[in-house]
Write a protein that holds these residues in place. Structure first.
Motif, PDB file in Angstrom:
ATOM      1  N   CYS A  48      37.702 -80.173  73.566  1.00 61.49           N
ATOM      2  CA  CYS A  48      38.163 -79.333  74.675  1.00 61.49           C
ATOM      3  C   CYS A  48      39.258 -78.412  74.161  1.00 61.49           C
ATOM      4  O   CYS A  48      40.200 -78.861  73.508  1.00 61.49           O
ATOM      5  CB  CYS A  48      38.685 -80.215  75.814  1.00 61.49           C
ATOM      6  SG  CYS A  48      39.277 -79.258  77.240  1.00 61.49           S
ATOM      7  N   GLY A  55      42.837 -85.851  75.381  1.00 62.67           N
ATOM      8  CA  GLY A  55      43.551 -84.622  75.689  1.00 62.67           C
ATOM      9  C   GLY A  55      45.048 -84.775  75.559  1.00 62.67           C
ATOM     10  O   GLY A  55      45.584 -85.840  75.890  1.00 62.67           O
ATOM     11  N   CYS A 112      46.771 -83.419  77.509  1.00 61.66           N
ATOM     12  CA  CYS A 112      47.039 -83.535  78.952  1.00 61.66           C
ATOM     13  C   CYS A 112      46.845 -84.962  79.450  1.00 61.66           C
ATOM     14  O   CYS A 112      47.192 -85.264  80.584  1.00 61.66           O
ATOM     15  CB  CYS A 112      46.099 -82.612  79.729  1.00 61.66           C
ATOM     16  SG  CYS A 112      44.353 -82.979  79.422  1.00 61.66           S
ATOM     17  N   CYS A 132      41.302 -80.420  71.535  1.00 60.21           N
ATOM     18  CA  CYS A 132      41.532 -81.863  71.638  1.00 60.21           C
ATOM     19  C   CYS A 132      40.219 -82.573  71.304  1.00 60.21           C
ATOM     20  O   CYS A 132      39.170 -82.230  71.863  1.00 60.21           O
ATOM     21  CB  CYS A 132      41.987 -82.231  73.042  1.00 60.21           C
ATOM     22  SG  CYS A 132      43.540 -81.453  73.511  1.00 60.21           S
ATOM     23  N   CYS A 150      42.840 -75.145  77.425  1.00 58.77           N
ATOM     24  CA  CYS A 150      44.200 -74.813  77.852  1.00 58.77           C
ATOM     25  C   CYS A 150      45.100 -74.484  76.678  1.00 58.77           C
ATOM     26  O   CYS A 150      44.720 -74.641  75.514  1.00 58.77           O
ATOM     27  CB  CYS A 150      44.785 -75.937  78.703  1.00 58.77           C
ATOM     28  SG  CYS A 150      45.562 -77.250  77.760  1.00 58.77           S
ATOM     29  N   SER A 175      46.037 -77.267  73.793  1.00 56.65           N
ATOM     30  CA  SER A 175      44.992 -77.964  73.038  1.00 56.65           C
ATOM     31  C   SER A 175      45.541 -78.401  71.677  1.00 56.65           C
ATOM     32  O   SER A 175      46.322 -77.683  71.050  1.00 56.65           O
ATOM     33  CB  SER A 175      43.761 -77.073  72.874  1.00 56.65           C
ATOM     34  OG  SER A 175      44.111 -75.896  72.224  1.00 56.65           O
ATOM     35  N   THR A 214      42.237 -77.849  84.064  1.00 59.85           N
ATOM     36  CA  THR A 214      43.206 -78.727  83.396  1.00 59.85           C
ATOM     37  C   THR A 214      44.118 -79.447  84.407  1.00 59.85           C
ATOM     38  O   THR A 214      44.645 -78.813  85.326  1.00 59.85           O
ATOM     39  CB  THR A 214      44.086 -77.896  82.434  1.00 59.85           C
ATOM     40  OG1 THR A 214      43.235 -77.304  81.472  1.00 59.85           O
ATOM     41  CG2 THR A 214      45.134 -78.758  81.742  1.00 59.85           C
TER      42      THR A 214
HETATM   43 FE1  SF4 Z   1      41.489 -79.736  77.260  1.00 57.95          FE
HETATM   44 FE2  SF4 Z   1      43.495 -81.301  78.142  1.00 57.95          FE
HETATM   45 FE3  SF4 Z   1      43.282 -80.626  75.552  1.00 57.95          FE
HETATM   46 FE4  SF4 Z   1      43.984 -78.812  77.380  1.00 57.95          FE
HETATM   47  S1  SF4 Z   1      45.165 -80.622  76.744  1.00 57.95           S
HETATM   48  S2  SF4 Z   1      42.531 -78.506  75.704  1.00 57.95           S
HETATM   49  S3  SF4 Z   1      42.679 -79.430  79.103  1.00 57.95           S
HETATM   50  S4  SF4 Z   1      41.838 -81.894  76.752  1.00 57.95           S
END
Ligand code: SF4
Ligand code: SF3
Length: 547
Positions: A3, A19, A21, A15, A6, A9, A71
């Motif tokens: 992913c 994540g 996140c 990620c 955002c 990352s 996100t």
């Molecule tokens: Fe994706 Fe979360 Fe990583 Fe952002 S932090 S790129 S939303 S997995």
């Protein structure tokens, strides 16, 4: 999982294990699978006449699902499993109409249109192969994802508008056309660039729709001083962006002895006339989303998350946290939709608040906001005069998102270092980097004009267009406005595309450029639109001010 949607990352590339996140890998994969089936629904519905009720259901389902994958909105795998099941059933229902109306030889159907399964294990297995990396060409992948993230942001706006009974079928149809296009391997990079630009056009429409919904329902935001201290009664903290949830919560808490406070992106709710009548709507508590782990602990009462941004909750307050709408987190109680046409029932949260201590005070004082387009165009003469006399030399649009990265202190320093004859136009949680600094005013015009949530970025475009008209300029770029925007999640992507569609050039994006821009796609954006990153406050100040 992979992913990179955002700004945070992992490693600035993507990620892959979990994540940053907090999104677990299985949830990330299931989100990819849900988007994949949405593409299948879209494939069958483009150009197909659907019965009105089914057409509506498909539009709502697509916007709801896109929004759920934004996100920090929903971390609950069960939600995505259920949505994938619903998506498969909806896709096959749409397919039946497509088959009835199809003329000519059977074309080869994309896998997203035909893949079938019913059990979770098959979902998990399939989910691993349908994500971002399934597109091998880095430029096509980059454009498909840029388009998809723009659609996620657009879906957030149309979802909020729909809560207030506003919709625009043209936007919904574009979403399907764009999603279906990401399945089409015959489309070149140029085709996709065209669609990305079209997304900007529909982004403007979606923002305008939401603006109409919000101002039509709650009135035009007014200049407002918002208390940032606390009172001595139990309270409920409401965060996220959904004004309808706030309205209902205010109604249901009236006369109960429970106060209501806003957090993060709910702050601008205080600017609307409709909410000013509630005496128990006390003020704003805390700062931007990423500080919630300490601020929610100190609040002492229940917290209601209506949309993004959720940080995985700490044990110290997890049992006081509630989600609703499109948000979710395993082990956190969820307030469901009300029965058909009925409001949501917040009585559980209200009863919970009554058992809690009042909030611990974090700070005291006031912040000022409410400078949405209606207010600013109302004082346009004053603003124009200040520009003509040289009292205001330049405006800086510093809208967007806040985030955890330490490098974001750049925005506090930048705001502080700006010459005193400049004014900051802001929207979104990016404002928390400078909205408590004492930056003063210019002849009564505050040096930070907060238009509202990221959802209200439209206001900034309306203000720019109005100034262009007043000054009789041909080109929006001839205005004394610079764009130094902070981004984090996908609503910022659609805001960016909307600004590009409106012809705004030389936007600077930080703290880092999106990981999903391949070098070639980034090159196009730089050459065609003058998009740039940020460097140091000192260097950027020279660059913006030509000093
Ligand atoms: Fe994706 Fe979360 Fe990583 Fe952002 S932090 S790129 S939303 S997995
Ligand atoms: Fe903030 Fe999440 Fe984007 Fe709404 S609350 S601006 S990041």
């Amino acid at each position: 999982m992979f992913c990179f949607q955002c700004q945070e990352s992992a490693g600035g590339t993507g990620c892959t294990i979990k994540g940053v996140c907090g999104k677990p890998h299985d949830v990330a994969n299931l989100q990819d699978l849900l988007i994949y089936v949405l593409k299948g629904i879209s494939f069958f519905s483009v150009g197909t006449e659907l019965p009105e009720a089914l057409d509506r259901r498909a539009s709502v389902f697509i916007m709801d699902s896109l929004f759920a994958t934004i996100t920090n909105a929903n971390f609950d795998r069960n939600v995505f499993v259920a949505k994938i099941r619903e998506a498969l059933a909806l896709r096959d229902e749409v397919r039946r109409h497509w088959e009835e109306q199809r003329i000519g030889a059977a074309a080869e159907l994309p896998d997203a249109a035909v893949w079938q399964a019913d059990d979770e294990a098959s979902f998990d297995a399939k989910a691993k192969s349908v994500g971002v990396l399934a597109t091998a060409d880095p430029d096509i992948r980059s454009l498909r994802e840029l388009l998809t993230y723009g659609l996620k942001g657009m879906a957030a706006y149309t979802y909020h508008a729909l809560q207030l009974d506003h919709s625009n079928p043209q936007i919904d149809l574009f979403m399907r056309r764009a999603l279906a296009a990401t399945l089409d391997d015959s489309l070149t990079a140029d085709h996709l660039v065209g669609l990305v630009m079209e997304a900007g056009k529909y982004g403007v429409e979606a923002m305008s729709l939401l603006d109409e919904a919000n101002t039509g329902t709650y009135g035009h935001p007014e200049v407002t001083k918002v208390n940032i201290g606390v009172r001595n009664r139990p309270g409920i903290l409401i965060s996220g962006h959904d004004l309808k949830d706030l309205e209902e919560l205010l109604r249901q808490t009236e006369g109960t002895g429970v106060d209501v406070y806003t957090h993060s992106e709910m702050l601008p709710a205080h600017y609307y006339p409709a909410f000013k009548k509630y005496d128990h709507f006390v003020g704003n508590y805390g700062n931007a989303w990423w500080l919630q782990t300490t601020e929610f602990a100190a609040f002492n009462g229940p917290i209601l998350m209506t949309t993004n941004c959720i940080v995985p909750p700490k044990a110290s307050y997890k049992d006081r946290m509630y989600t609703t709408g499109n948000t979710g987190f395993p082990g956190v109680r969820h307030i469901p939709e009300g029965p058909e046409g009925q409001p949501k029932d917040f009585s559980e949260i209200i009863a919970h608040a009554k058992r809690c201590e009042p909030p611990t005070e974090l700070e005291s004082g006031e912040i000022v906001g409410g400078f949405a387009h209606h207010t600013v165009t109302g004082i346009a003469d004053q603003v124009v005069e200040a520009v003509k006399t040289g009292a205001i030399k330049r405006f800086f649009v510093m809208a967007g998102c806040d985030g955890r990265m330490k490098s974001r202190s750049y925005y506090t320093d930048f705001a502080r270092e700006l010459p005193r004859d400049t004014v900051i136009l802001t929207a979104g949680c990016a404002k928390y980097k400078y909205n408590k600094l004492d930056l003063g005013d210019i002849g009564g015009i505050p040096r930070v004009l907060d238009a509202g949530q990221c959802n209200d970025s439209y206001s900034l475009a309306v203000i720019a267009l109005k100034l262009k008209e007043i000054f009789g300029l041909e080109d929006i770029n001839d205005l004394p406005i610079s764009y130094n925007i902070a981004w984090y999640e996908q609503k910022a992507v659609i805001v960016l595309l909307a600004l590009l569609y409106l012809g705004v050039k030389n936007i600077h994006l930080g703290p880092t450029l999106p990981a999903f821009l391949s070098p070639n796609v980034a090159k196009v954006l730089i050459e065609k639109f003058g998009i740039g990153g940020i460097t140091t406050v000192e260097e950027d100040m020279k660059m913006f001010l030509g000093a």
